[in-house]
Design a protein around this motif. Structure first.
Motif, mmCIF file in Angstrom:
data_model
loop_
_atom_site.group_PDB
_atom_site.id
_atom_site.type_symbol
_atom_site.label_atom_id
_atom_site.label_comp_id
_atom_site.label_asym_id
_atom_site.label_seq_id
_atom_site.Cartn_x
_atom_site.Cartn_y
_atom_site.Cartn_z
ATOM 1 N N UNK A 536 0.831 -1.203 0.000
ATOM 2 C CA UNK A 536 0.000 0.000 0.000
ATOM 3 C C UNK A 536 0.859 1.244 0.000
ATOM 4 N N UNK A 537 0.232 2.323 -0.398
ATOM 5 C CA UNK A 537 0.836 3.649 -0.322
ATOM 6 C C UNK A 537 -0.291 4.600 0.034
ATOM 7 N N UNK A 538 0.036 5.660 0.719
ATOM 8 C CA UNK A 538 -1.038 6.601 1.043
ATOM 9 C C UNK A 538 -0.466 7.991 1.259
ATOM 10 N N UNK A 539 -1.328 8.957 1.102
ATOM 11 C CA UNK A 539 -1.036 10.344 1.456
ATOM 12 C C UNK A 539 -2.176 10.823 2.332
ATOM 13 N N UNK A 540 -1.921 11.814 3.136
ATOM 14 C CA UNK A 540 -2.983 12.277 4.011
ATOM 15 C C UNK A 540 -3.026 13.794 4.031
ATOM 16 N N UNK A 561 -5.693 8.915 1.670
ATOM 17 C CA UNK A 561 -5.977 8.345 0.359
ATOM 18 C C UNK A 561 -5.012 7.194 0.110
ATOM 19 N N UNK A 562 -5.551 5.968 0.149
ATOM 20 C CA UNK A 562 -4.744 4.764 -0.020
ATOM 21 C C UNK A 562 -4.817 4.263 -1.461
ATOM 22 N N UNK A 563 -3.743 3.627 -1.880
ATOM 23 C CA UNK A 563 -3.765 2.789 -3.086
ATOM 24 C C UNK A 563 -3.176 1.440 -2.714
ATOM 25 N N UNK A 564 -3.790 0.361 -3.214
ATOM 26 C CA UNK A 564 -3.366 -1.006 -2.926
ATOM 27 C C UNK A 564 -2.856 -1.641 -4.214
ATOM 28 N N UNK A 565 -1.715 -2.318 -4.129
ATOM 29 C CA UNK A 565 -1.100 -2.957 -5.296
ATOM 30 C C UNK A 565 -0.934 -4.438 -5.013
ATOM 31 N N UNK A 566 -1.417 -5.285 -5.964
ATOM 32 C CA UNK A 566 -1.289 -6.721 -5.757
ATOM 33 C C UNK A 566 0.039 -7.232 -6.301
#
Length: 791
Positions: A536-540, A561-566
Motif C-alpha cells: 500500500x501507499x497513502x497520502x494524508x 488516500x490509499x492505493x493497494x497494489x497486488x
C-alpha cells in the motif's frame, strides 16, 4: 616527729644496703632516730627491696619457613635478646628434627634468653623441609584436518596435528626435557625446561595412510623425560586429552578417530548391440551386451563386490577394491530382446552392487543402484519420467515409436509461481517420442509463464542421430495461464473515529496491509493476492477548520488516500479513508519552536533578490499527534524600528496571513522592502496558535544576493556574468558612486540623481533599457574595457 613538751627535736637518719644475688637486686634499710631536749630517744625503720622480675626480649624473632633444598634450612640467624636491667643477655640456640616422612622433615629452631634473676624468654621457629620430588604430566591430543570437498571424511595424505601439554607437577625445576612419540617423525616444543607448575606446549604431525582409514583410528602414546639440576630423572607416559579416551588411569592412549565413508558407485551402459537377424534395426532377438563400471568412491577398502541385475545374469567377480579404484572389466552381461520390449519401444533396467567393508565398520555394507551417466545429470526412464534422483538412471535401449504431443494446457486460477512452474514441468513430461533411430527433443529451452499470466508456445519433434528433425514428427502446442486480471478493490465501511488523549492522539501510519486490516477490519481486497501480499501507499491531508467556540476542537478530520497494489502490479483506485479524531481537551505545545534565515534571524539583501529559505532551528515540542503551521508577514515597524509584535494571530491590519503556506519552512521569494515573518504553530487539538521568533529580511543595496541567483546591483566587481541593473526606488543612486565591471553585457534601467556617479564597464555591450534615467547633476560613464582596468 612531735614532742609532748618541747617542740625542738633532733633527727638522725642512717642507711644500710645489703647486696642481693645480682647487681640489679639489693635491699636497703633506712633508720631515723628522734631526740628531744630532755634526752628522750625514739626511732623508726624502713626496708626497701629492689628485685628484677621482667624477662629479656628478642629483637629479631624468625618466622616459620618452608624450604625445598637442604642448604636453605636456616640456622642460628644471629638472634639477640635485650634485658631491661642488664642490657644484652646470653642466648642459647638449639635445632632438632621434630618429625620426618617420605615427603620431608619438620625441623624446630629454639632460642632461650635468661637474665641473672632467672627471668627467661623462649622463641621457636618451625621449618618445613620438602624433599625434592620431581614429577611431569604429559597430555596428548590429536586433531584431523580433512581435505575432502565437504571437509567431512578422511583422505590418504590428510594431516593429524598432535598437541602435547607438558606440566611440571613436582616441586623442583626440570631441565633437558625430551618428548618421544614413535608415531611422529619430529616434535617441537616451546621450551626445554620448566619451572614448578609451568606448562610447555609441543606439537607434531602425522600423515594418514590408507591402512589408518581402514582401521578407522590412529592410536598411540608418547613419553616425556626431564631431570632436576642435580640429575634426578622423572618420566611420564602421556594421557589422552580426549574425554572419550578416559579409562580412569593416567596413561590412556590417545585415539584419533577418522571419519570413514564406505561408498561404492555402479555405472551400467550398453557396450554394443548385435543385429542377430541382420535386418538393420534393433528388434526382438537381437543381443544387447552390457558393461559395468564399479568405483570405490569412499575412503576405505571394499571387499568382494557383487553385481546383481534383475534383467540379466551378471558374470565376473572381484576380491577387493581399494580406495579410489575403478574396475571396468570384471563384470559383464548379455540380454536378448523380447517381444514386450519391442511393444514398449525400449529396453530398460538398472543393476545393484553390494560390497563388504573393513572389520572396523562392523557389518556395514556398501551398496549402490546403477546409473547410466555421471550421477549429476538425470536421465529419464523409457517413458520419459524423472524421479528427481540423478544417481539411479536406468539404461535405456530405444525402439522407434510415434511422437506424442499433448493438448494445449490452459489454466485460469490463482497459482503461486512455484505452482505454475510445477504445472508447466508436469505438462512437459507428457511429450514423448523416439526410438532406436530417433529421439524426441524440444526446439528450445522453455520457462513457465509468470503467475500473473502468460502463454508459452512449445515445439517438440523427433531428431535423428545427426540432430536433424525427422519429417512429419513435429508438434506445436501451448501452455497458457490466465492469472489475476483485476485490480484490488477499495475497502468499504473502514472509516475510523478515534478518541484522542495524551496517550493516543493519532493513528500511527500503517506499514503494511496486514496492520491496516487488523486495525480497520477490512477483508482480502484482491482476486489472487492475500492481504499479507498486497502493498500500500497513502497520502494524508488535514481538513483545516476554525474553532467555533472554546479553546480546543471537539473533533478534527484527516483524510487518508490509499492505493493497494497486488503481486501482479495492478493498483487499485484511490481509496479514501476518513479518520475523525475526538478531543476532550487541548494538548498545548510546550515550545512553539524557532526559525532562522541563513545562520541567524536577520539578513540583508539588495532589492529584488530572492531571499533564502526560512528554516526551523528549534522544533516545536509537546506535540501530540499532528502540528499545524501558518506564516504571517509584516512590512510595518514601530518607533524602535521593529515590527509590531502581534498580540493575536488572527488576520489583522499589522500582520497578514500568507495564504497556502502551511509547512515548517517558507521561501519568501523576491523582497523589495524591509519585511518581517513569524511562523505560528498549534497542536491538532487546539484552537489557538503560538508564535515563533521574528525573522527580518532588510533591504541593503550594498549587500550580496544569496548564492546561485542572478546578478544585480548588489554584485559589484564581478566579471563573469551579465549584470542586470534595476532600481526599486527613484533615488536609488541618490548622491552615490557605483562601479560595475563585466566581461559580458550590461542591461540597465536604473535611475540616478543628485550628483550620483554611475560607471559601467562592459566588454561586449551596454544596453540602456526603457526606464533608464540620469537626472541633472548625475554622471554616467560607459566604456568597453570590461574587467581589464583592474582585472
Amino acid at each position: 616527729a612531735v614532742d609532748n613538751c618541747d617542740g625542738d627535736i633532733t633527727v638522725s637518719p642512717t642507711e644500710v644496703t645489703i647486696p642481693g644475688g645480682c647487681a640489679n637486686s639489693f635491699t636497703t634499710v633506712r633508720t631515723w632516730t628522734f631526740t628531744d631536749v630532755c634526752g628522750n630517744v625514739d626511732s623508726v625503720q624502713q626496708t626497701i627491696t629492689i628485685n628484677d622480675t621482667i624477662a629479656p626480649a628478642f629483637n629479631n624473632e624468625p618466622s616459620d619457613v618452608t624450604v625445598d633444598c637442604e642448604p636453605d634450612i636456616p640456622g642460628e640467624q644471629g638472634v639477640m635478646a635485650l634485658d631491661n636491667c642488664e642490657g644484652n643477655v646470653a642466648v642459647v640456640y638449639t635445632q632438632e628434627v621434630v618429625s620426618e616422612d617420605t615427603m620431608g622433615q619438620l625441623i624446630r629452631n629454639s632460642w632461650i634468653a635468661q637474665d641473672c634473676n632467672g627471668n627467661e624468654v623462649r622463641h621457636e621457629q618451625l621449618i618445613t623441609y620438602n624433599f625434592k620430588l620431581p614429577s611431569l604430566e604429559l597430555i596428548k591430543s590429536g586433531f584431523v584436518s580433512y581435505s575432502d570437498i565437504d571437509n567431512s571424511f578422511a583422505t590418504v595424505g590428510d594431516t593429524i596435528t598432535y598437541k602435547f601439554q607438558v606440566t611440571n607437577t613436582g616441586n623442583a625445576p626440570l631441565f633437558n626435557l625430551n618428548l618421544d612419540d614413535p608415531k611422529l617423525e619430529a616434535v617441537t616444543c616451546d621450551s626445554s625446561s620448566l619451572l614448578v607448575g609451568n606448562i610447555s606446549i609441543c606439537s607434531g604431525y602425522y600423515i594418514v595412510t590408507a591402512q589408518d582409514i581402514n582401521e578407522g583410528v590412529v592410536c598411540n602414546s608418547a613419553t616425556i623425560v626431564g631431570e632436576t639440576s642435580d640429575g634426578i630423572i622423572t618420566i611420564d607416559t602421556s594421557d589422552s586429552g580426549h574425554p572419550i579416551d578416559d579409562t580412569g588411569v593416567d596413561n590412556d592412549n590417545t585415539y584419533t578417530y577418522l571419519n570413514q565413508n564406505a561408498e561404492i558407485l555402479l555405472f551400467k551402459n550398453i557396450d554394443k548391440v548385435v543385429d542377430v537377424n541382420n535386418n538393420g534395426i534393433t528388434d526382438e532377438g537381437d543381443d544387447v551386451f552390457y558393461k559395468f563400471k564399479v568405483v570405490n568412491s569412499g575412503n576405505v577398502t571394499l571387499y568382494n563386490p557383487v553385481v546383481n541385475d534383475p534383467l540379466v545374469t551378471v558374470s565376473g567377480s572381484l576380491d577387493s577394491l581399494e580406495q579410489g579404484m575403478i574396475d571396468s572389466t570384471s563384470f559383464t552381461a548379455v540380454y536378448k530382446i523380447i517381444e514386450s520390449n519391442a511393444l514398449d519401444g525400449f529396453v530398460e533396467n538398472t543393476a545393484t552392487v553390494v560390497a563388504s567393508t573393513p572389520s572396523s565398520m562392523g557389518n556395514q555394507m556398501a551398496m549402490d543402484v546403477s546409473d547410466v551417466g555421471d550421477n549429476n545429470q538425470e536421465t529419464p526412464d523409457g517413458s520419459g519420467n524423472l524421479d528427481n534422483d540423478p544417481t539411479n538412471d536406468p539404461v535405456i535401449l530405444c525402439v522407434e515409436r510415434p511422437t506424442l504431443c499433448p493438448s494445449p494446457m490452459i489454466l485460469s486460477t490463482c497459482l503461486s509461481q512455484a505452482e505454475v512452474e510445477q504445472e508447466f514441468q508436469d505438462w512437459l513430461t507428457l511429450f514423448s517420442g523416439g526410438g532406436c533411430i530417433a529421439t524426441g527433443a524440444f526446439a528450445e529451452s522453455y520457462t513457465a509463464p509468470s503467475f500473473c499470466g502468460g502463454r508459452v508456445d512449445v515445439v517438440y519433434s523427433l531428431t535423428d542421430a545427426g540432430g536433424n528433425v525427422v519429417p512429419g514428427t513435429s508438434c506445436t502446442t501451448y501452455f497458457e495461464l490466465i492469472g489475476d486480471q483485476n485490480s484490488p478493490l477499495c475497502p468499504t465501511d473502514w472509516d475510523l473515529t478515534v478518541s484522542a488523549d495524551d496517550s493516543n492522539c493519532y493513528v500511527d501510519p500503517y506499514l503494511d496491509v496486514v496492520q491496516l486490516e487488523s486495525s480497520t477490519g477490512l477483508s482480502v481486497l484482491d482476486d489472487c493476492s492475500s492481504s499479507a501480499q498486497l502493498s500500500l501507499d497513502y497520502s494524508e491531508s488535514l481538513i483545516r477548520e476554525e474553532c467555533t467556540s472554546g479553546y480546543f476542537f471537539s473533533e478534527r478530520t484527516v483524510i487518508r488516500n490509499y492505493t493497494f497494489t497486488d503481486l501482479c502490479g495492478r493498483t487499485s483506485e484511490l481509496c479514501p479513508q476518513t479518520i475523525t479524531y475526538q478531543f476532550d481537551d487541548c494538548v498545548i505545545l510546550t515550545d512553539f519552536g524557532s526559525v532562522r534565515i541563513g545562520s541567524g534571524v536577520t539578513i540583508s539583501v539588495p532589492a529584488n533578490c530572492n531571499a533564502p529559505e526560512i528554516t526551523e532551528s528549534v522544533p516545536v515540542e509537546g506535540a501530540c499527534g499532528y502540528v499545524e503551521y501558518m506564516w504571517l508577514i509584516s512590512t510595518e515597524v514601530d518607533l524602535d524600528g521593529l515590527p509590531f509584535t502581534p498580540t493575536n494571530f488572527n488576520i489583522g491590519t499589522t500582520w497578514k496571513l500568507i495564504p497556502g503556506e502551511i509547512g515548517k519552512t517558507l521561501s519568501p521569494g523576491v523582497i523589495t522592502e524591509d519585511t518581517y515573518f513569524v511562523r505560528c504553530a498549534r497542536n491538532f487539538s487546539c484552537c489557538d496558535y503560538g508564535e515563533s521568533n521574528i525573522v527580518s529580511i532588510l533591504i541593503d543595496n550594498a549587500a550580496t544576493c544569496p548564492a546561485g541567483q542572478s546578478m544585480d546591483l548588489s554584485i559589484n566587481e564581478h566579471c563573469d556574468s551579465t549584470i542586470v541593473l534595476t532600481s526599486p526606488r527613484d533615488d536609488y543612486f541618490d548622491g552615490q558612486q557605483m562601479l560595475y565591471r563585466t566581461n559580458a553585457s550590461i542591461r540597465a534601467n536604473n535611475k540616478s540623481a543628485n550628483g550620483s556617479r554611475l560607471i559601467l564597464h562592459s566588454k561586449t555591450m551596454t544596453t540602456l533599457e526603457e526606464g533608464f534615467q540620469v537626472d541633472q547633476g548625475a554622471v554616467l560613464e560607459v566604456d568597453a574595457t570590461g574587467c581589464e582596468p583592474e582585472n
